[in-house]
Design an enzyme around this catalytic site. Sequence first.
Site, PDB file in Angstrom:
ATOM      1  N   ILE A   8       3.704  12.125  16.437  1.00 54.91           N
ATOM      2  CA  ILE A   8       2.312  12.036  16.021  1.00 54.91           C
ATOM      3  C   ILE A   8       1.504  12.758  17.091  1.00 54.91           C
ATOM      4  CG2 ILE A   8       2.551   9.921  14.653  1.00 54.91           C
ATOM      5  CD1 ILE A   8       1.402   8.328  16.948  1.00 54.91           C
ATOM      6  N   ASP A   9       0.330  13.230  16.711  1.00 56.57           N
ATOM      7  CA  ASP A   9      -0.523  13.919  17.673  1.00 56.57           C
ATOM      8  C   ASP A   9      -0.826  13.010  18.850  1.00 56.57           C
ATOM      9  OD1 ASP A   9      -0.648  16.074  15.964  1.00 56.57           O
ATOM     10  OD2 ASP A   9      -2.585  15.516  15.117  1.00 56.57           O
ATOM     11  N   ARG A  10      -1.063  13.606  19.988  1.00 52.58           N
ATOM     12  CA  ARG A  10      -1.367  12.866  21.210  1.00 52.58           C
ATOM     13  C   ARG A  10      -2.554  11.929  21.029  1.00 52.58           C
ATOM     14  NH1 ARG A  10      -4.029  15.673  26.208  1.00 52.58           N
ATOM     15  NH2 ARG A  10      -4.561  17.025  24.498  1.00 52.58           N
TER      16      ARG A  10
END
Length: 174
Positions: A8-10
């Site tokens: 998942i995105d940061r």
Amino acid sequence: ELSPIHRIDRETAGVVVFAKHRATRHAYQQLFAQGAVHKVYEAIVPLPAAPHSPPPLMAPWVRRSRLEPAGHFMQMREVPDVLALPNAETRFTVIEQRGRWLWLKLEPRTGKRHQLRVHLMAQGMPIAGDRIYPVLAPEGGDRHDDPLRLLACEIGFADPVTGATRHFRSAHTL
């Protein structure tokens, strides 16, 4: 040997699943490649101005499009060519309208980079707190005052090693 089996995105909060053993990691990663994982996200977006998207509180809708890298390596874009074969699909459901904001349930059937962000932006509903879409913001700065309102809240699949049904849900909500 602990390793994430999906990304998942940061800036995205929520559930991340890890493989404990290198020997079985590939079997779990293949579930994602084969589309055999059910993922549920939630997002807060501005109420769209017509004609971008369906009116609020109507039945669920699906967006299918072709996503490709954009001019900057951090961004993706929808290919406008109607002949381009879709490689990304997301189902959207309005959970609740909160004044000029919508709380949405997002169910991506595919897993392209920034798929949820691009699909929402294309409908005139960029995710609240997004520093990548529609305009890439400069790096740095404190994000605690305006975080991305995107939550990876559920993930489920049939375990490829044991056959058991696995379901993980975040205790948080938006």
